[in-house]
Design a protein around this motif. Structure first.
Motif, mmCIF file in Angstrom:
data_model
loop_
_atom_site.group_PDB
_atom_site.id
_atom_site.type_symbol
_atom_site.label_atom_id
_atom_site.label_comp_id
_atom_site.label_asym_id
_atom_site.label_seq_id
_atom_site.Cartn_x
_atom_site.Cartn_y
_atom_site.Cartn_z
ATOM 1 N N ALA A 298 0.663 -1.240 -0.095
ATOM 2 C CA ALA A 298 -0.014 0.158 0.196
ATOM 3 C C ALA A 298 0.894 1.218 -0.159
ATOM 4 C CB ALA A 298 -1.014 0.087 1.455
ATOM 5 N N ILE A 299 2.039 0.946 0.298
ATOM 6 C CA ILE A 299 3.092 2.301 0.532
ATOM 7 C C ILE A 299 3.901 2.315 -0.809
ATOM 8 C CG2 ILE A 299 4.495 3.564 1.874
ATOM 9 C CD1 ILE A 299 3.368 2.010 4.203
ATOM 10 N N ARG A 300 3.532 2.802 -1.863
ATOM 11 C CA ARG A 300 4.297 2.693 -3.085
ATOM 12 C C ARG A 300 4.155 3.941 -4.100
ATOM 13 N NH1 ARG A 300 0.800 0.645 -6.986
ATOM 14 N NH2 ARG A 300 -1.139 -0.162 -6.137
ATOM 15 N N TYR A 301 3.643 5.046 -3.577
ATOM 16 C CA TYR A 301 3.394 6.111 -4.098
ATOM 17 C C TYR A 301 4.145 7.391 -3.758
ATOM 18 C CZ TYR A 301 -1.124 3.630 -4.992
ATOM 19 O OH TYR A 301 -1.994 2.969 -5.519
ATOM 20 N N THR A 302 4.635 8.232 -5.021
ATOM 21 C CA THR A 302 5.596 9.359 -4.855
ATOM 22 C C THR A 302 4.625 10.617 -4.439
ATOM 23 O OG1 THR A 302 5.387 10.120 -7.135
ATOM 24 C CG2 THR A 302 7.094 8.539 -6.332
ATOM 25 N N GLY A 307 0.102 14.656 -6.059
ATOM 26 C CA GLY A 307 -0.265 15.860 -6.199
ATOM 27 C C GLY A 307 0.113 16.804 -5.129
ATOM 28 N N VAL A 308 1.006 16.320 -4.225
ATOM 29 C CA VAL A 308 1.550 17.094 -3.243
ATOM 30 C C VAL A 308 2.984 17.497 -3.271
ATOM 31 C CG1 VAL A 308 2.047 17.089 -0.819
ATOM 32 C CG2 VAL A 308 -0.159 15.948 -1.740
ATOM 33 N N HIS A 309 3.322 18.843 -2.747
ATOM 34 C CA HIS A 309 4.816 19.280 -2.861
ATOM 35 C C HIS A 309 5.104 19.280 -1.259
ATOM 36 C CE1 HIS A 309 2.794 20.749 -6.644
ATOM 37 N NE2 HIS A 309 3.992 20.539 -6.958
ATOM 38 N N VAL A 310 6.513 19.219 -1.262
ATOM 39 C CA VAL A 310 7.247 19.786 0.148
ATOM 40 C C VAL A 310 8.168 20.460 0.042
ATOM 41 C CG1 VAL A 310 8.682 17.579 0.101
ATOM 42 C CG2 VAL A 310 7.900 18.666 2.271
ATOM 43 N N SER A 311 8.431 21.669 0.754
ATOM 44 C CA SER A 311 9.460 22.745 0.753
ATOM 45 C C SER A 311 10.113 22.731 2.023
ATOM 46 C CB SER A 311 8.744 23.893 -0.056
ATOM 47 O OG SER A 311 8.161 23.646 -1.236
ATOM 48 N N THR A 312 11.129 23.580 2.125
ATOM 49 C CA THR A 312 11.603 24.114 3.136
ATOM 50 C C THR A 312 11.168 25.285 3.487
ATOM 51 O OG1 THR A 312 13.819 22.862 2.806
ATOM 52 C CG2 THR A 312 13.838 24.798 4.399
ATOM 53 N N GLY A 313 10.624 25.629 4.865
ATOM 54 C CA GLY A 313 10.207 26.903 5.185
ATOM 55 C C GLY A 313 11.366 27.997 4.495
ATOM 56 N N PRO A 314 10.234 28.836 3.938
ATOM 57 C CA PRO A 314 11.066 29.903 2.953
ATOM 58 C C PRO A 314 11.506 31.153 4.023
ATOM 59 C CG PRO A 314 8.847 30.092 2.662
ATOM 60 C CD PRO A 314 9.047 28.977 3.687
ATOM 61 N N VAL A 315 11.188 31.254 5.316
ATOM 62 C CA VAL A 315 11.581 32.466 5.927
ATOM 63 C C VAL A 315 12.797 32.285 6.606
ATOM 64 C CG1 VAL A 315 11.018 34.125 7.731
ATOM 65 C CG2 VAL A 315 9.244 33.276 6.294
ATOM 66 N N HIS A 416 2.492 20.851 0.974
ATOM 67 C CA HIS A 416 1.483 21.868 0.589
ATOM 68 C C HIS A 416 1.218 21.352 -0.834
ATOM 69 C CE1 HIS A 416 4.370 23.730 -2.198
ATOM 70 N NE2 HIS A 416 5.305 23.408 -1.229
ATOM 71 N N ILE A 417 -0.057 21.986 -1.539
ATOM 72 C CA ILE A 417 -0.418 21.633 -3.008
ATOM 73 C C ILE A 417 -0.333 23.290 -3.796
ATOM 74 C CG2 ILE A 417 -2.185 21.259 -4.416
ATOM 75 C CD1 ILE A 417 -3.495 19.418 -2.280
ATOM 76 N N ASN A 418 0.643 23.296 -4.516
ATOM 77 C CA ASN A 418 1.218 24.682 -5.277
ATOM 78 C C ASN A 418 0.907 25.626 -4.161
ATOM 79 O OD1 ASN A 418 1.349 23.226 -7.687
ATOM 80 N ND2 ASN A 418 -0.719 23.121 -7.838
ATOM 81 N N LYS A 458 10.930 14.128 -0.367
ATOM 82 C CA LYS A 458 10.331 13.913 -1.733
ATOM 83 C C LYS A 458 10.799 12.476 -2.073
ATOM 84 C CE LYS A 458 10.859 18.757 -2.951
ATOM 85 N NZ LYS A 458 12.266 19.798 -3.761
ATOM 86 N N LEU A 459 11.820 12.054 -1.554
ATOM 87 C CA LEU A 459 12.102 10.295 -2.028
ATOM 88 C C LEU A 459 11.494 9.422 -1.470
ATOM 89 C CD1 LEU A 459 15.886 11.276 -2.757
ATOM 90 C CD2 LEU A 459 14.264 10.811 -4.667
ATOM 91 N N MET A 460 10.724 9.585 -0.446
ATOM 92 C CA MET A 460 10.109 8.862 0.124
ATOM 93 C C MET A 460 9.023 8.142 -0.395
ATOM 94 S SD MET A 460 10.000 9.828 4.245
ATOM 95 C CE MET A 460 8.506 8.695 4.544
ATOM 96 N N LYS A 461 8.635 6.991 -0.254
ATOM 97 C CA LYS A 461 7.348 6.281 -0.711
ATOM 98 C C LYS A 461 6.163 6.779 0.239
ATOM 99 C CE LYS A 461 8.461 4.684 -4.780
ATOM 100 N NZ LYS A 461 9.734 5.335 -5.138
ATOM 101 N N TYR A 462 4.914 6.868 -0.419
ATOM 102 C CA TYR A 462 3.811 7.240 0.670
ATOM 103 C C TYR A 462 2.360 6.339 0.314
ATOM 104 C CZ TYR A 462 6.197 11.464 1.565
ATOM 105 O OH TYR A 462 7.150 12.544 2.119
ATOM 106 N N PRO A 463 1.561 6.121 1.249
ATOM 107 C CA PRO A 463 0.210 5.795 0.822
ATOM 108 C C PRO A 463 -0.272 6.404 -0.322
ATOM 109 C CG PRO A 463 0.406 5.661 3.240
ATOM 110 C CD PRO A 463 1.557 6.572 2.627
ATOM 111 N N SER A 464 -1.628 5.782 -0.853
ATOM 112 C CA SER A 464 -2.222 6.553 -2.036
ATOM 113 C C SER A 464 -2.929 7.643 -1.237
ATOM 114 C CB SER A 464 -3.273 5.693 -2.614
ATOM 115 O OG SER A 464 -4.372 5.358 -1.711
ATOM 116 N N ARG A 465 -3.261 8.667 -2.230
ATOM 117 C CA ARG A 465 -4.279 9.982 -1.755
ATOM 118 C C ARG A 465 -5.321 9.467 -0.898
ATOM 119 N NH1 ARG A 465 -4.065 15.170 -3.781
ATOM 120 N NH2 ARG A 465 -6.041 16.288 -3.142
#
Length: 495
Positions: A298-302, A307-315, A416-418, A458-465
């Motif tokens: 069940a854990i095989r999705y990027t 449709g999700v992004h991950v970013s370092t806090g920009p401040v 986040h999403i976009n 980002k490189l981890m695998k995740y469950p489906s949405r």
């Protein structure tokens, strides 16, 4: 009984000022660790050319030569090149090597010069170079640990020979690989940080394209490998074979440098470096069994699949000092630090916190903000009291009344999403998944430091949405969430 070299190392470690250790970036290798490193080389015959760059007082060369003199190697002759920049250590290094020079089958050359500059000149065929180093059949290294500035002379010199890296230790290893003879053997003790993270990607590419990884040794304790110098660093010992085809990799582990609980396992290379990973992270599995994350269908999705992004806090707070405020005031919006999160949720503002609670919203800061919404955040550093690497929490809009935007400080990773919030159930499902024991254990397999980077996530695998949303909806129905509950729920997850 301690050898003369080890007695001198302990004396120097005790009496050398911390500032000098830091300036040279060199911490002398304990005797037991040196002997273990020497034991990793396969037996050899013929003429051995040994490189010891950053030699210190010669602990590593001594361990290698002791094995040779006791019959562990069958070389007819050994020639050692030992590089050491600290003039205070040269007499000790000379004494260490001199004791092996009594049979006419050994020669030691001590170079009181900069290894990087000398190696680069030799490799680039510099007409003004005083000597060509030739190629080495063996190298045993405890290289200096110190960052290299992007515009420094070292960076410019290394680029001349195709090496792009950010630290002296990786520069030394890359140069040893470049100087190695075909089938040349390199054993080095280095920080584990090169195994992942974007800054070391060119270095990983350099060594993996030119050498096969034969052995990795991991210390369970971050404090024991160089305990006499009080070094808090996760270290790894690596053996490379240059110009050879990659095969199985031996991974050994021990709690500390006594090696009393030494264990060995063999792994296929695709468990060390995943074939579909463009960043070529180097994983260090600590058991032959696959982790729960690897085994779960069940854990095989990027994140891209989700449709999700991950970013370092920009401040980055020190760059925006004039806009920071200790407490909220008109015109200011929340600035969230790791200290604002505990127990999976957020608390804001926190009176008396050492960090500011707010940041002014204006033309200079507007581009750094996220619109109010549900977000999942992961601390880039776990606190001293916590045993976990991955610590996730949920940002809840109701904790911030009618505030329109949020600032996330640089020590947080934000899902986040976009650059907008997530559906609440998805944010909560992500937090449950990331806080599971299975994720933490899987992350420790390949993370080279206590830091959790956005690239790692980002490189981890995740469950489906859909599975994450179901997980979040379940979490929202619970009065409290315990570790046992989260782990059990994840274990029952289907695709």
């Amino acid at each position: 009984m301690l050898s003369t070299v080890e007695q001198k190392r302990l004396q120097l470690s005790k009496n050398t000022e911390a500032e000098k250790k830091s300036r040279f970036g060199q911490f002398l290798t304990p005797e037991r660790t040196a002997a273990f490193m020497a034991s990793l080389f396969p037996d050899g015959t013929g003429h051995c050319r040994l490189l010891d760059a950053g030699a210190g007082i010669g602990s590593l060369s001594a361990a290698f030569l002791d094995r040779w003199r006791s019959g562990g190697f069958h070389f007819q002759r050994v020639e050692t090149d030992a590089f050491e920049l600290d003039p205070a250590l040269i007499p000790y290094l000379s004494n260490t090597l001199e004791k092996y020079n009594h049979k006419g089958d050994f020669a030691a050359h001590i170079h009181e010069e900069d290894f990087i500059q000398t190696a680069v000149e030799s490799l680039s065929g510099d007409l003004f170079s005083l000597k060509a180093l030739g190629s080495y059949t063996h190298a045993i290294l405890n290289p200096p640990y110190k960052k290299i500035n992007s515009n420094s002379a070292y960076r410019l010199a290394l680029r001349r020979v195709g090496i792009e890296t950010v630290n002296l230790y990786s520069a030394f290893v890359a140069l040893a690989v470049a100087l190695a003879a075909p089938r040349g053997q390199i054993v080095a003790i280095v920080p584990r940080s090169f195994c992942n993270g974007p800054y070391y990607r060119p270095f990983r590419n350099f060594i993996l394209e030119r050498a096969a990884v034969r052995h990795l040794h991991l210390f369970g304790s971050r404090t024991k490998a160089f305990k006499d110098d009080e070094v808090l660093q996760e270290n790894i010992i690596i053996r490379l074979e240059c110009g050879s085809l990659q095969g199985l990799v031996t991974v050994s582990t021990s709690t500390d440098d006594t090696f009393y609980d030494l264990t060995y396992h063999e792994h296929p290379f695709d468990r060390i470096v995943c074939p579909d990973d463009p960043a070529r992270f180097i994983h260090v599995p600590t058991s032959p069994e696959k982790s729960a994350i690897e085994l779960s269908p069940a854990i095989r999705y990027t994140l891209a699949d989700l449709g999700v992004h991950v970013s370092t806090g920009p401040v980055v707070d020190f760059r925006l000092k004039e806009h920071l405020r200790d407490m909220p005031e008109p015109g200011a919006v929340p600035l969230l630090y790791p200290g604002h999160f505990s127990g999976g949720g957020s608390t804001w503002p926190i009176k008396g916190m050492k960090k500011p609670n707010a940041i002014m919203r204006n033309a200079d800061t507007e581009k750094w903000f996220f619109p109010m919404g549900f977000y999942c955040v992961v601390r880039r550093f776990s606190s001293k009291e916590e045993q976990r690497r991955v610590v996730a929490s949920v940002v809840e809009p109701r904790a911030f009344a009618h505030i329109p935007v949020l600032g996330f400080e640089n020590h947080l990773n934000v899902f986040h999403i976009n650059k907008h919030g997530l559906p609440e159930a998805m944010a909560r499902g992500l937090a449950v998944f990331l806080n599971s024991t299975a994720v933490d254990e899987n992350f420790r397999r390949f993370s080279g430091h206590t830091q959790v980077n956005a690239t790692d996530l980002k490189l981890m695998k995740y469950p489906s949405r859909d599975a994450l949303i179901r997980l979040g909806e379940w979490a929202m129905q619970q009065e409290e969430l315990t570790q046992i509950m989260m782990d059990a729920k994840l274990g029952s997850l289907t695709g």
